[in-house]
Design a protein around this motif. Sequence first.
Motif, PDB file in Angstrom:
ATOM      1  N   ALA A  20      66.561  42.114 -12.882  1.00  0.00           N
ATOM      2  CA  ALA A  20      65.535  42.059 -14.912  1.00  0.00           C
ATOM      3  C   ALA A  20      66.485  40.162 -14.393  1.00  0.00           C
ATOM      4  CB  ALA A  20      66.853  42.484 -15.534  1.00  0.00           C
ATOM      5  N   SER A  21      65.866  40.325 -16.173  1.00  0.00           N
ATOM      6  CA  SER A  21      65.918  38.967 -16.648  1.00  0.00           C
ATOM      7  C   SER A  21      67.091  39.066 -16.985  1.00  0.00           C
ATOM      8  CB  SER A  21      64.921  37.929 -17.096  1.00  0.00           C
ATOM      9  OG  SER A  21      65.369  38.748 -18.626  1.00  0.00           O
ATOM     10  N   ARG A  22      67.866  37.201 -17.365  1.00  0.00           N
ATOM     11  CA  ARG A  22      69.097  36.637 -17.518  1.00  0.00           C
ATOM     12  C   ARG A  22      69.125  37.424 -19.220  1.00  0.00           C
ATOM     13  NH1 ARG A  22      68.119  32.731 -14.349  1.00  0.00           N
ATOM     14  NH2 ARG A  22      69.862  32.347 -13.212  1.00  0.00           N
ATOM     15  N   GLU A  23      68.182  37.245 -19.556  1.00  0.00           N
ATOM     16  CA  GLU A  23      67.803  38.038 -21.422  1.00  0.00           C
ATOM     17  C   GLU A  23      67.656  39.282 -21.130  1.00  0.00           C
ATOM     18  OE1 GLU A  23      66.025  35.943 -20.175  1.00  0.00           O
ATOM     19  OE2 GLU A  23      66.179  33.808 -20.979  1.00  0.00           O
ATOM     20  N   THR A  24      67.581  40.270 -20.237  1.00  0.00           N
ATOM     21  CA  THR A  24      67.476  41.485 -20.686  1.00  0.00           C
ATOM     22  C   THR A  24      69.128  41.955 -19.961  1.00  0.00           C
ATOM     23  OG1 THR A  24      65.195  41.512 -19.969  1.00  0.00           O
ATOM     24  CG2 THR A  24      67.072  43.487 -19.006  1.00  0.00           C
ATOM     25  N   LEU A  25      69.942  41.346 -19.071  1.00  0.00           N
ATOM     26  CA  LEU A  25      71.139  41.687 -19.214  1.00  0.00           C
ATOM     27  C   LEU A  25      71.693  41.233 -20.013  1.00  0.00           C
ATOM     28  CD1 LEU A  25      70.979  40.478 -15.342  1.00  0.00           C
ATOM     29  CD2 LEU A  25      70.596  42.582 -16.013  1.00  0.00           C
ATOM     30  N   LEU A  26      71.787  40.643 -20.310  1.00  0.00           N
ATOM     31  CA  LEU A  26      72.980  39.967 -21.946  1.00  0.00           C
ATOM     32  C   LEU A  26      71.936  41.071 -22.954  1.00  0.00           C
ATOM     33  CD1 LEU A  26      72.237  36.133 -22.079  1.00  0.00           C
ATOM     34  CD2 LEU A  26      74.720  36.874 -21.787  1.00  0.00           C
ATOM     35  N   ARG A  56      62.369  50.025 -15.175  1.00  0.00           N
ATOM     36  CA  ARG A  56      62.345  49.171 -14.276  1.00  0.00           C
ATOM     37  C   ARG A  56      63.751  48.923 -13.647  1.00  0.00           C
ATOM     38  NH1 ARG A  56      59.299  45.886 -15.880  1.00  0.00           N
ATOM     39  NH2 ARG A  56      60.633  44.229 -16.664  1.00  0.00           N
ATOM     40  N   LEU A  57      64.155  48.786 -15.032  1.00  0.00           N
ATOM     41  CA  LEU A  57      66.410  47.944 -13.536  1.00  0.00           C
ATOM     42  C   LEU A  57      66.848  49.193 -13.607  1.00  0.00           C
ATOM     43  CD1 LEU A  57      68.839  46.055 -14.185  1.00  0.00           C
ATOM     44  CD2 LEU A  57      69.042  46.618 -16.420  1.00  0.00           C
ATOM     45  N   VAL A 104      74.651  45.990 -25.697  1.00  0.00           N
ATOM     46  CA  VAL A 104      75.063  47.599 -26.265  1.00  0.00           C
ATOM     47  C   VAL A 104      76.217  47.963 -25.563  1.00  0.00           C
ATOM     48  CG1 VAL A 104      72.988  46.593 -27.365  1.00  0.00           C
ATOM     49  CG2 VAL A 104      72.946  48.379 -25.192  1.00  0.00           C
ATOM     50  N   LEU A 105      76.000  47.721 -24.076  1.00  0.00           N
ATOM     51  CA  LEU A 105      76.695  48.981 -23.360  1.00  0.00           C
ATOM     52  C   LEU A 105      78.405  48.391 -23.322  1.00  0.00           C
ATOM     53  CD1 LEU A 105      74.811  49.577 -20.369  1.00  0.00           C
ATOM     54  CD2 LEU A 105      75.088  51.260 -22.210  1.00  0.00           C
ATOM     55  N   GLU A 106      78.797  46.880 -23.951  1.00  0.00           N
ATOM     56  CA  GLU A 106      79.750  46.654 -24.237  1.00  0.00           C
ATOM     57  C   GLU A 106      80.825  46.320 -22.868  1.00  0.00           C
ATOM     58  OE1 GLU A 106      81.629  49.397 -26.760  1.00  0.00           O
ATOM     59  OE2 GLU A 106      81.033  48.506 -28.569  1.00  0.00           O
ATOM     60  N   ILE A 107      80.286  45.879 -22.218  1.00  0.00           N
ATOM     61  CA  ILE A 107      80.940  45.253 -20.963  1.00  0.00           C
ATOM     62  C   ILE A 107      80.194  43.924 -20.371  1.00  0.00           C
ATOM     63  CG2 ILE A 107      80.279  47.151 -19.588  1.00  0.00           C
ATOM     64  CD1 ILE A 107      77.483  46.729 -18.102  1.00  0.00           C
ATOM     65  N   ASP A 108      81.662  42.621 -20.019  1.00  0.00           N
ATOM     66  CA  ASP A 108      80.689  41.601 -19.680  1.00  0.00           C
ATOM     67  C   ASP A 108      79.370  41.263 -18.578  1.00  0.00           C
ATOM     68  OD1 ASP A 108      81.141  39.287 -18.325  1.00  0.00           O
ATOM     69  OD2 ASP A 108      82.952  39.015 -17.742  1.00  0.00           O
ATOM     70  N   VAL A 109      78.529  40.317 -19.131  1.00  0.00           N
ATOM     71  CA  VAL A 109      77.831  40.364 -18.006  1.00  0.00           C
ATOM     72  C   VAL A 109      77.529  40.380 -17.026  1.00  0.00           C
ATOM     73  CG1 VAL A 109      76.427  38.074 -19.186  1.00  0.00           C
ATOM     74  CG2 VAL A 109      75.129  39.726 -19.164  1.00  0.00           C
ATOM     75  N   LEU A 148      68.028  38.211  -9.904  1.00  0.00           N
ATOM     76  CA  LEU A 148      66.883  38.032 -11.203  1.00  0.00           C
ATOM     77  C   LEU A 148      65.997  37.593 -11.281  1.00  0.00           C
ATOM     78  CD1 LEU A 148      70.425  35.636 -12.582  1.00  0.00           C
ATOM     79  CD2 LEU A 148      69.881  37.959 -13.029  1.00  0.00           C
ATOM     80  N   GLU A 149      65.370  37.840 -12.449  1.00  0.00           N
ATOM     81  CA  GLU A 149      64.127  37.683 -12.160  1.00  0.00           C
ATOM     82  C   GLU A 149      63.271  36.509 -13.253  1.00  0.00           C
ATOM     83  OE1 GLU A 149      62.033  41.463 -15.003  1.00  0.00           O
ATOM     84  OE2 GLU A 149      62.491  41.557 -12.896  1.00  0.00           O
ATOM     85  N   GLU A 150      62.030  35.911 -12.858  1.00  0.00           N
ATOM     86  CA  GLU A 150      62.102  34.852 -14.421  1.00  0.00           C
ATOM     87  C   GLU A 150      60.954  35.711 -15.380  1.00  0.00           C
ATOM     88  OE1 GLU A 150      62.685  32.297 -14.375  1.00  0.00           O
ATOM     89  OE2 GLU A 150      64.025  31.420 -13.265  1.00  0.00           O
ATOM     90  N   ARG A 151      61.255  36.034 -16.134  1.00  0.00           N
ATOM     91  CA  ARG A 151      60.217  36.859 -17.575  1.00  0.00           C
ATOM     92  C   ARG A 151      58.946  35.684 -17.639  1.00  0.00           C
ATOM     93  NH1 ARG A 151      62.139  41.304 -19.727  1.00  0.00           N
ATOM     94  NH2 ARG A 151      61.404  40.323 -21.614  1.00  0.00           N
ATOM     95  N   SER A 152      58.699  34.395 -17.433  1.00  0.00           N
ATOM     96  CA  SER A 152      57.924  33.314 -18.083  1.00  0.00           C
ATOM     97  C   SER A 152      56.698  33.781 -16.955  1.00  0.00           C
ATOM     98  CB  SER A 152      58.429  32.595 -18.627  1.00  0.00           C
ATOM     99  OG  SER A 152      58.886  31.713 -17.171  1.00  0.00           O
ATOM    100  N   ALA A 153      56.014  33.210 -16.724  1.00  0.00           N
ATOM    101  CA  ALA A 153      54.973  33.046 -16.287  1.00  0.00           C
ATOM    102  C   ALA A 153      55.135  32.384 -14.988  1.00  0.00           C
ATOM    103  CB  ALA A 153      53.403  33.130 -16.758  1.00  0.00           C
TER     104      ALA A 153
END
Length: 213
Positions: free
Chosen positions: A41-47, A34-35, A52-57, A66-71
Amino acid sequence: MKAGERIRALREAKCWTQAHLAGAAGLSLRTVQRLENDHSASRETLLAIAAVLEIDVQELMGEARLEERSAGGSYAPLLRPRPALAWGALLTLPCMVFVLLNLLKYGVGVAAPYDAAAQAGASLGLADAFMRISPPLFLGGPLLALVLILIAHVTVRGSWGNGALSVSGVELRSSRSAIALTAAATASLLVLVGYLAVENLAHLRTALSAAGA
């Protein structure tokens, strides 16, 4: 370059599949797909992906929607995970204290804390108020806490079109705090319900004995 395109390029530069990236970041394959396709994506997903990709978030933060992951979403701060856990703990606390005091007195034989609390309430003239508010407070508090935790940690994804709701997936997030609070609220409810059942059965036996006499 959009966030999804950048992530795809970095992933392919490492010769990683989407499944490999998802596993390394602790995400679902659907989230990575989806991303890369929707660039949201949510902030948590981007972090997680930036790590793992070793880049600056921050590079991804500026490029992704940015999307809200909570309902609850951005319009209901109470239904985000942290506030939901805080309010859930506050709502569960009275029931937990009541259960603990009863377990100490009737289960272990340590009556001092229970008696002290009862005496303090009586001296303040709160006995009648306690009898009125205790059922909804002790039963409703943990139940509402469980509902808040559920809403804050479950996201139903889908779209509305042609008069029908199409659900594409359900995401469940968990944390040690959420698991601990859920266990505490559930245990408090079960003990309280058991306590009420035993107490009512005792009253029923007494009433039946009196009627038989």
